[in-house]
Each structure stands twice: as C-alpha cells, then as structure tokens.
Scaffold this active site. Structure first.
Site, mmCIF file in Angstrom:
data_model
loop_
_atom_site.group_PDB
_atom_site.id
_atom_site.type_symbol
_atom_site.label_atom_id
_atom_site.label_comp_id
_atom_site.label_asym_id
_atom_site.label_seq_id
_atom_site.Cartn_x
_atom_site.Cartn_y
_atom_site.Cartn_z
ATOM 1 N N ASP A 65 -89.268 77.386 16.326
ATOM 2 C CA ASP A 65 -89.659 78.553 17.123
ATOM 3 C C ASP A 65 -89.408 78.272 18.597
ATOM 4 O O ASP A 65 -89.458 77.110 19.012
ATOM 5 C CB ASP A 65 -91.181 78.763 17.023
ATOM 6 C CG ASP A 65 -91.567 79.671 15.877
ATOM 7 O OD1 ASP A 65 -90.682 80.112 15.138
ATOM 8 O OD2 ASP A 65 -92.774 79.924 15.720
ATOM 9 N N TYR A 67 -90.865 77.959 22.368
ATOM 10 C CA TYR A 67 -92.199 77.663 22.898
ATOM 11 C C TYR A 67 -92.945 78.983 23.131
ATOM 12 O O TYR A 67 -92.347 79.972 23.562
ATOM 13 C CB TYR A 67 -92.095 76.909 24.222
ATOM 14 C CG TYR A 67 -91.470 75.529 24.125
ATOM 15 C CD1 TYR A 67 -91.996 74.549 23.293
ATOM 16 C CD2 TYR A 67 -90.356 75.204 24.895
ATOM 17 C CE1 TYR A 67 -91.420 73.281 23.225
ATOM 18 C CE2 TYR A 67 -89.781 73.931 24.840
ATOM 19 C CZ TYR A 67 -90.320 72.982 24.001
ATOM 20 O OH TYR A 67 -89.756 71.732 23.934
ATOM 21 N N PHE A 78 -86.052 73.301 22.440
ATOM 22 C CA PHE A 78 -86.683 72.126 23.052
ATOM 23 C C PHE A 78 -86.658 72.120 24.583
ATOM 24 O O PHE A 78 -87.357 71.332 25.214
ATOM 25 C CB PHE A 78 -86.084 70.811 22.515
ATOM 26 C CG PHE A 78 -86.320 70.602 21.046
ATOM 27 C CD1 PHE A 78 -87.574 70.238 20.581
ATOM 28 C CD2 PHE A 78 -85.301 70.776 20.121
ATOM 29 C CE1 PHE A 78 -87.800 70.047 19.215
ATOM 30 C CE2 PHE A 78 -85.522 70.597 18.762
ATOM 31 C CZ PHE A 78 -86.768 70.230 18.309
ATOM 32 N N HIS A 187 -89.561 65.202 12.738
ATOM 33 C CA HIS A 187 -89.614 66.028 13.941
ATOM 34 C C HIS A 187 -90.156 65.220 15.117
ATOM 35 O O HIS A 187 -91.007 64.339 14.930
ATOM 36 C CB HIS A 187 -90.514 67.248 13.682
ATOM 37 C CG HIS A 187 -90.370 68.335 14.688
ATOM 38 N ND1 HIS A 187 -91.061 68.323 15.881
ATOM 39 C CD2 HIS A 187 -89.607 69.447 14.700
ATOM 40 C CE1 HIS A 187 -90.725 69.400 16.584
ATOM 41 N NE2 HIS A 187 -89.851 70.101 15.891
#
Length: 220
Positions: A65, A67, A78, A187
């Site tokens: 997703d 942020y 990211f 992750h």
C-alpha cells in the site's frame, strides 16, 4: 478510457484501461477522493510510471500500500518526500544498503534518483484512505498491477524483481525464472526484517546481475 500516464506505459497497458474492472476502479477512486482524504495526491497516482518509463525499467521493487500518513506517500513504493521522517521499513532498507554496499544513510528518503535510473517503485495498490491501511485493496488495483508485472515479465528480459514479504512474492507467479532474477526476502518492516531482510544482500546481487547482462548497475 483516457488515463494520464507516461506514454510508453499508456501504449503497453491500453487494453487494460478498457476493461470493465478498470473503469469501475476509476469510479471508486474518484468517489474516494471526493469523500475522504486519500494518498497520494491525485496527480501522483502514476508517479512511479512517470519517473521510470517501460523501456528504461531494469529493477522492480514491489510494495503493498502507499503510506497512509499525511505528507508521506508520493507515488513511489517505500519512498517519502524530503523532510519527512523515514518510516521504519525505509530505515531498514537504508540499513541493509549500508551493510551490503557500505553506503551512508541518506539525508532524505526520496527514492526518485533510483526511479530515474530504471527502478520501478511499484505498490500493488496505488491509493489508500488516510490512516486506513489496506482500505483500497480488492477494488481492482491488484489486477492492474498484476498486468504491469506481466507486461514487464513478457516484454523484457534480464529484469531484477525484488520481492520482499509474502504478499510481493505471491505476485511473482508469472515471472519466468529463466528470463529474470527474482530476489526474495522477508518484508523490511520491523516485524519481519530481522528474519532475513537484513543481510539479504539484494542490492549488490541486483547490480551483479545487471552487469552480467551488460547493463549499468544502479547507483543506490
């Protein structure tokens, strides 16, 4: 359907934009922007594609997703704008870069310089409601980003796919092992980074593969 996206991607994905699911997705997203605070800003939904045209793509880093906090998301997985504190996952990415390539932790978390070198920073879902992680999942974005990955996997050779976490790894089913390099790790979030993301060496492995294929390495 007319979609404002970088021209090489527009051409490659034109059939996708005409499918019923995508047209329903557009209506859903428009309604969400009207009724709620949604990230990233509407003009940045396809920012990753603008910064990394299809012919330039060498590496794909797949997030989940955007942020969902104010000022963070700007359309690159990211990445955050200058002046925004590093989210924990991004900090772990920079820690791994330091360990892998002895690179100093940068002064800001804007990863546009990666995108300009051919790193597609792609989230599986391209929009999210403020403070509600996962709120735009299962509305069609995943089908669209699957098509993006399939297009890359079929039209290009010698790509590096960095697949961090089970969610990203599930989207790798249609990437042929003999045509591309798939790098898998947990992750980078604090919940899982210590289980093998930290120490994975993906950045040096990606560059070694690109050089073996006659391409210039990424200046991380």
């Amino acid at each position: 359907m007319e979609v404002k996206i970088e021209n090489s991607w527009k051409s490659a994905l034109k059939e996708e934009f005409e499918k019923p699911y995508f047209q329903q997705l557009v209506q859903f997203v428009k309604n969400e922007y009207r009724q709620h605070q949604v990230f990233p800003g509407g003009s940045e939904i396809f920012h990753a594609f603008e910064k990394c045209p299809l012919p330039n793509t060498k590496v794909v880093i797949l997030g989940q997703d955007p942020y969902h906090g104010p000022g963070q998301a700007h359309g690159l997985s990211f990445s955050v704008r200058e002046g925004i504190p590093f989210p924990p996952s991004l900090l772990n990415i920079f820690k791994e870069l330091k360990a892998d390539l002895d690179l100093p932790i940068p002064s800001n978390g804007n990863l546009e310089k990666w995108a300009r070198q051919g790193v597609l920073l792609l989230n599986a879902t391209l929009t999210v409601q403020a403070h509600k992680a996962g709120s735009h999942q299962n509305q069609g974005w995943e089908q669209f980003t699957d098509a993006v990955i399939r297009t890359l996997a079929e039209q290009k050779e010698g790509l590096v796919f960095m697949l961090w976490g089970a969610y990203a790894q599930r989207k790798a089913a249609f990437i042929a092992d003999e045509r591309h390099l798939k790098l898998k790790a947990p992750h980078p979030s604090p919940l899982s980074a210590h289980r093998g993301f930290l120490g994975c060496g993906h950045f040096s492995k990606a560059n070694a593969y690109l050089e073996k294929k006659g391409q210039s390495p990424i200046i991380w």
